[in-house]
Design a protein around this motif. Sequence first.
Motif, PDB file in Angstrom:
ATOM      1  N   ARG A   1      17.582  42.535  15.998  1.00 61.17           N
ATOM      2  CA  ARG A   1      17.584  41.327  16.830  1.00 61.17           C
ATOM      3  C   ARG A   1      18.526  40.242  16.275  1.00 61.17           C
ATOM      4  O   ARG A   1      18.217  39.052  16.346  1.00 61.17           O
ATOM      5  CB  ARG A   1      16.165  40.760  16.986  1.00 61.17           C
ATOM      6  CG  ARG A   1      15.216  41.699  17.719  1.00 61.17           C
ATOM      7  CD  ARG A   1      13.876  41.012  17.995  1.00 61.17           C
ATOM      8  NE  ARG A   1      12.956  41.888  18.673  1.00 61.17           N
ATOM      9  CZ  ARG A   1      12.098  42.700  18.051  1.00 61.17           C
ATOM     10  NH1 ARG A   1      12.065  42.729  16.725  1.00 61.17           N
ATOM     11  NH2 ARG A   1      11.288  43.468  18.733  1.00 61.17           N
ATOM     12  N   THR A   2      19.634  40.667  15.716  1.00 60.04           N
ATOM     13  CA  THR A   2      20.644  39.709  15.255  1.00 60.04           C
ATOM     14  C   THR A   2      22.013  40.143  15.780  1.00 60.04           C
ATOM     15  O   THR A   2      22.879  40.554  14.995  1.00 60.04           O
ATOM     16  CB  THR A   2      20.674  39.614  13.725  1.00 60.04           C
ATOM     17  OG1 THR A   2      20.858  40.928  13.182  1.00 60.04           O
ATOM     18  CG2 THR A   2      19.406  39.000  13.181  1.00 60.04           C
ATOM     19  N   PRO A   3      22.228  40.069  17.091  1.00 62.64           N
ATOM     20  CA  PRO A   3      23.530  40.498  17.640  1.00 62.64           C
ATOM     21  C   PRO A   3      24.690  39.641  17.171  1.00 62.64           C
ATOM     22  O   PRO A   3      25.842  40.056  17.295  1.00 62.64           O
ATOM     23  CB  PRO A   3      23.315  40.369  19.154  1.00 62.64           C
ATOM     24  CG  PRO A   3      22.214  39.381  19.318  1.00 62.64           C
ATOM     25  CD  PRO A   3      21.315  39.594  18.138  1.00 62.64           C
ATOM     26  N   ARG A   4      24.405  38.445  16.611  1.00 64.79           N
ATOM     27  CA  ARG A   4      25.495  37.592  16.133  1.00 64.79           C
ATOM     28  C   ARG A   4      26.251  38.243  14.974  1.00 64.79           C
ATOM     29  O   ARG A   4      27.408  37.910  14.712  1.00 64.79           O
ATOM     30  CB  ARG A   4      24.946  36.236  15.698  1.00 64.79           C
ATOM     31  CG  ARG A   4      23.945  36.298  14.552  1.00 64.79           C
ATOM     32  CD  ARG A   4      23.435  34.918  14.193  1.00 64.79           C
ATOM     33  NE  ARG A   4      22.461  34.970  13.118  1.00 64.79           N
ATOM     34  CZ  ARG A   4      21.166  35.187  13.292  1.00 64.79           C
ATOM     35  NH1 ARG A   4      20.701  35.385  14.525  1.00 64.79           N
ATOM     36  NH2 ARG A   4      20.329  35.213  12.287  1.00 64.79           N
ATOM     37  N   HIS A   5      25.601  39.178  14.253  1.00 69.37           N
ATOM     38  CA  HIS A   5      26.285  39.874  13.173  1.00 69.37           C
ATOM     39  C   HIS A   5      27.383  40.793  13.707  1.00 69.37           C
ATOM     40  O   HIS A   5      28.318  41.118  12.976  1.00 69.37           O
ATOM     41  CB  HIS A   5      25.286  40.677  12.335  1.00 69.37           C
ATOM     42  CG  HIS A   5      24.351  39.810  11.556  1.00 69.37           C
ATOM     43  ND1 HIS A   5      23.295  40.309  10.823  1.00 69.37           N
ATOM     44  CD2 HIS A   5      24.314  38.461  11.385  1.00 69.37           C
ATOM     45  CE1 HIS A   5      22.646  39.314  10.234  1.00 69.37           C
ATOM     46  NE2 HIS A   5      23.238  38.188  10.570  1.00 69.37           N
ATOM     47  N   ASN A   6      27.241  41.215  14.940  1.00 74.06           N
ATOM     48  CA  ASN A   6      28.284  41.984  15.615  1.00 74.06           C
ATOM     49  C   ASN A   6      28.985  41.095  16.637  1.00 74.06           C
ATOM     50  O   ASN A   6      29.336  41.527  17.732  1.00 74.06           O
ATOM     51  CB  ASN A   6      27.701  43.218  16.305  1.00 74.06           C
ATOM     52  CG  ASN A   6      28.033  44.503  15.575  1.00 74.06           C
ATOM     53  OD1 ASN A   6      28.569  44.487  14.471  1.00 74.06           O
ATOM     54  ND2 ASN A   6      27.731  45.635  16.188  1.00 74.06           N
TER      55      ASN A   6
END
Length: 286
Positions: free
Chosen positions: A252-257
Amino acid sequence: MKRSGLVKTRKTAKDKQKAVELVLELSNTKYNLTESVVFMSRKYKVCERVMWRWLNRYNGTIESLQNKSSKPLTAHPASQTDDEKEHIKQLTEQNPTWGYTEIYGELRTQFAYGRHYLTMYKWIRKNNIKDVIEYYKPKKYHTPEMFGQKMQLDVKYVPKECYIGSMVGKKKRTKAYHYQFTMIDETTRECFVYPYDNKRKETTVDFIKRAIVHFGYVPQYIQTDNGKEFVNRLFNDTAADLKFIHKRIKVRTPRHNGKVERKHRTDQEKFYNHLTYSTLDELRVE
């Protein structure tokens, strides 16, 4: 039975003083004291006993009619016990990285805590125990300085509205008829895109091989989310054979991609919002 015309309200000291002075004025001119109390209690919509209480408290100053605290002097019989509060405080201090749900589950398991979740939550917030909990703070994302070190890989659903071809063999309940695989270099932002009609693990491996041929080298890291097309034995075997490290982002951390996610957003705004195609080969050409 509720008396008609009476409303339970909390009067200010100024309102009380005015009412008491009018009662005393009427009792000296028109009515006796009892009749004055009845008349003014109906006018101010309070109980007659309340008006008598105001009269008894009034000594000529407004301070004598100030509202007192409505906080009960004793705890509610159904409130949390001291042992329950101590258990909450103990678990919170011993496990500073736990969230409220984890604390609540441990309370129910270890101490047979029978209160509602919100009861525990409100008590923690009210007593500022929440300051002990260390919340997750996103760290600054490190972008490699040299090309070829890390690439981001993700899959985008091609909108169904873009497809105007034959529906034979197409399942209507699927999320998409075609899928866009995208790999982007974090340093140079060079990307490789190739669409497929499925997103099986075999398709993922095929795309990786095509991307390596396009870039001309094998990256040191390939970063993906935790989708089933990336988390499987075939993908791990491919990583071992091609000698790259598969790095998965936190759940649940799409900001890493974020770089490949931003590429998908740009494709949606500038491409898929205005695109129609009838075959997969036509989509690949466009």
